[in-house]
Motif scaffolding. Structure first.
Motif, short mmCIF file in Angstrom:
data_model
loop_
_atom_site.label_atom_id
_atom_site.label_comp_id
_atom_site.label_asym_id
_atom_site.label_seq_id
_atom_site.Cartn_x
_atom_site.Cartn_y
_atom_site.Cartn_z
N ALA A 20 -62.02 -30.49 -40.05
CA ALA A 20 -62.09 -29.11 -39.55
C ALA A 20 -63.23 -28.94 -38.56
N HIS A 21 -62.93 -28.18 -37.52
CA HIS A 21 -63.95 -27.75 -36.54
C HIS A 21 -64.03 -26.23 -36.72
N PHE A 22 -65.20 -25.75 -37.10
CA PHE A 22 -65.41 -24.30 -37.19
C PHE A 22 -66.45 -23.91 -36.14
N ASN A 23 -66.17 -22.83 -35.42
CA ASN A 23 -67.14 -22.37 -34.41
C ASN A 23 -68.29 -21.62 -35.08
N ILE A 24 -69.49 -21.82 -34.53
CA ILE A 24 -70.65 -21.09 -35.06
C ILE A 24 -71.09 -20.03 -34.04
N LEU A 83 -70.11 -29.46 -28.42
CA LEU A 83 -69.94 -28.43 -27.38
C LEU A 83 -68.44 -28.16 -27.25
N ASP A 84 -68.05 -26.91 -27.43
CA ASP A 84 -66.63 -26.54 -27.40
C ASP A 84 -66.28 -25.98 -26.02
N HIS A 85 -65.24 -26.49 -25.40
CA HIS A 85 -64.78 -26.01 -24.09
C HIS A 85 -65.88 -25.98 -23.03
N GLY A 86 -66.61 -27.09 -22.88
CA GLY A 86 -67.57 -27.19 -21.78
C GLY A 86 -66.79 -27.14 -20.47
N ASN A 177 -49.62 -24.31 -28.99
CA ASN A 177 -50.78 -23.64 -29.63
C ASN A 177 -51.46 -22.70 -28.64
N ALA A 178 -52.15 -21.69 -29.18
CA ALA A 178 -52.85 -20.73 -28.31
C ALA A 178 -54.09 -20.21 -29.00
N HIS A 179 -55.08 -19.85 -28.20
CA HIS A 179 -56.31 -19.28 -28.76
C HIS A 179 -56.11 -17.82 -29.18
N GLY A 180 -56.88 -17.42 -30.16
CA GLY A 180 -56.86 -16.00 -30.57
C GLY A 180 -55.65 -15.67 -31.41
N LEU A 181 -55.20 -14.42 -31.30
CA LEU A 181 -54.09 -13.97 -32.15
C LEU A 181 -52.75 -14.38 -31.56
N LEU A 206 -56.15 -30.01 -32.42
CA LEU A 206 -55.35 -28.79 -32.36
C LEU A 206 -56.27 -27.59 -32.14
N HIS A 207 -56.25 -27.06 -30.92
CA HIS A 207 -57.02 -25.84 -30.64
C HIS A 207 -56.19 -24.63 -31.09
N GLY A 208 -56.88 -23.50 -31.25
CA GLY A 208 -56.16 -22.27 -31.59
C GLY A 208 -55.45 -22.34 -32.93
N ALA A 209 -56.12 -22.91 -33.93
CA ALA A 209 -55.44 -23.12 -35.22
C ALA A 209 -55.51 -21.91 -36.16
N SER A 210 -56.24 -20.87 -35.76
CA SER A 210 -56.29 -19.67 -36.62
C SER A 210 -54.90 -19.11 -36.84
N TYR A 211 -54.63 -18.76 -38.08
CA TYR A 211 -53.38 -18.08 -38.48
C TYR A 211 -52.12 -18.94 -38.35
N VAL A 228 -58.92 -29.97 -36.27
CA VAL A 228 -58.29 -28.65 -36.23
C VAL A 228 -59.37 -27.59 -35.96
N ASN A 229 -59.22 -26.87 -34.85
CA ASN A 229 -60.25 -25.91 -34.41
C ASN A 229 -59.94 -24.50 -34.88
N ILE A 230 -60.88 -23.91 -35.60
CA ILE A 230 -60.67 -22.56 -36.14
C ILE A 230 -61.87 -21.67 -35.82
N ASN A 231 -61.58 -20.53 -35.24
CA ASN A 231 -62.64 -19.58 -34.90
C ASN A 231 -62.22 -18.14 -35.25
N THR A 232 -61.17 -17.66 -34.58
CA THR A 232 -60.78 -16.25 -34.71
C THR A 232 -60.56 -15.82 -36.17
O1 G3H Z 1 -61.97 -24.09 -29.47
C1 G3H Z 1 -61.85 -23.27 -30.39
C2 G3H Z 1 -60.60 -23.09 -31.08
O2 G3H Z 1 -59.55 -23.55 -30.33
C3 G3H Z 1 -60.45 -21.82 -31.84
O3 G3H Z 1 -59.24 -21.15 -31.67
O4 G3H Z 1 -60.05 -18.85 -32.11
O5 G3H Z 1 -57.65 -19.37 -32.09
O6 G3H Z 1 -59.07 -20.18 -33.93
P1 G3H Z 1 -59.00 -19.82 -32.51
#
Ligand code: G3H
Ligand code: ZN
Length: 280
Positions: A20-24, A83-86, A177-181, A206-211, A228-232
């Motif tokens: 898991a990748h979690f944004n801080i 570093l995420d999305h440099g 996949n997509a970022h955000g909602l 996998l970016h945009g893994a929220s939800y 797996v990247n999770i932020n939102t």
């Molecule tokens: O790089 C960050 C992630 O792709 C987060 O995506 O905000 O949709 O969970 P997310």
């Protein structure tokens, strides 16, 4: 222990699970994530976007914050500071110089030749500093910016060429996949993940893994996703709990109590996601 992503992502690839990748976003988020992953004895990637770095003060502030928390809290799991999305080569260099152990160069909005050129520059610098590099091909946008269209999905042959020429450590493909909602139906192209994983031989991200529903996440991991990247999802869960805490406790003004009101929500999502991604 702060380390680069090589060992943990390669182990995940060999054994078909995902890290898991979690944004801080601040000190408290960093602490909540480290504590919960350490409690569950699971390695973690702490992703920091350029805007989060600006918000927190700068590259050195973030690197020193993470290192100090690992030491003070006696965190005993592998931690990758990423570093995420440099968006610029210079951002990656700044992160590496400050002590980040992994960087993402995201030149995915440029034509592939420019994407390769920028990515190669980052890889060249990163290798000298034992830092791992992730890059994106195709473009993972968001539903809001209308970039979730198959024309931007990663082409399998282009992925092979891109990985061979740049020598990156991991690849972030666009596969639905997509970022955000996600407002519409989520449809991931699992066949494309499998083909890209097979032809590139590197861990896929996998970016945009929220939800993304649990069964789809599991299927994505089975198809070849190892990060797996999770932020939102964490942000919304935290914000909901903080908002209701404030509503119910109008007399409280101590920021520590207010920020901490979202701790449980963050930790419970982390636990749930780690259970889905891990091999057990
Ligand atoms: O790089 C960050 C992630 O792709 C987060 O995506 O905000 O949709 O969970 P997310
Ligand atoms: Zn992303």
């Amino acid at each position: 222990m702060l380390e680069n992503s090589k060992n943990i992502l390669n182990d995940a690839r060999m054994n078909n699970y995902a890290i898991a990748h979690f944004n801080i976003n601040n000190l408290e988020w960093t602490r909540f994530i480290l504590e919960e992953c350490d409690r569950l004895k699971t390695p973690v990637i702490l992703g920091v976007s350029e805007s989060a770095i600006d918000y927190m003060g700068g590259y050195y502030t973030v690197a020193n914050l993470v290192k100090s928390l690992i030491s003070d809290l006696k965190i005993n799991i592998p931690v990758i500071l990423h570093l995420d999305h440099g968006k610029k080569v210079e951002s990656c260099i700044k992160a590496i110089d400050a002590g980040f152990t992994s960087v993402m160069i995201d030149a995915s909005t440029y034509p592939i030749t420019e994407n390769i050129r920028m990515t190669k520059k980052v890889v060249e610098y990163a290798k000298k500093h034992n830092v791992t590099v992730e890059a994106e091909l195709g473009h993972v946008g968001s539903e809001a910016d209308k970039s979730l269209i198959p024309e931007l999905y990663t082409e399998v042959d282009a992925a092979k060429k891109f990985v061979e020429e740049t020598k990156i450590d991991s690849l972030a493909p666009a596969i639905g996949n997509a970022h955000g909602l996600y407002n519409g139906k989520i449809e991931l192209d699992f066949e494309r993940i499998k083909e890209i994983a097979k032809i590139t031989n590197v861990p896929l991200v996998l970016h945009g893994a929220s939800y993304i529903p649990d069964d789809m996440l599991k299927k994505a991991v089975k198809s070849g996703i190892n990060k797996v990247n999770i932020n939102t999802e964490l942000q919304i869960a935290w914000a909901n709990d903080v908002k209701s805490f404030i509503e119910q406790n109008q007399d409280i003004y101590d920021p520590r109590k207010i920020i901490k009101a979202g701790e449980k929500a963050i930790k419970s999502i982390i636990k749930q996601k780690l259970e889905i991604l891990n091999r057990n």
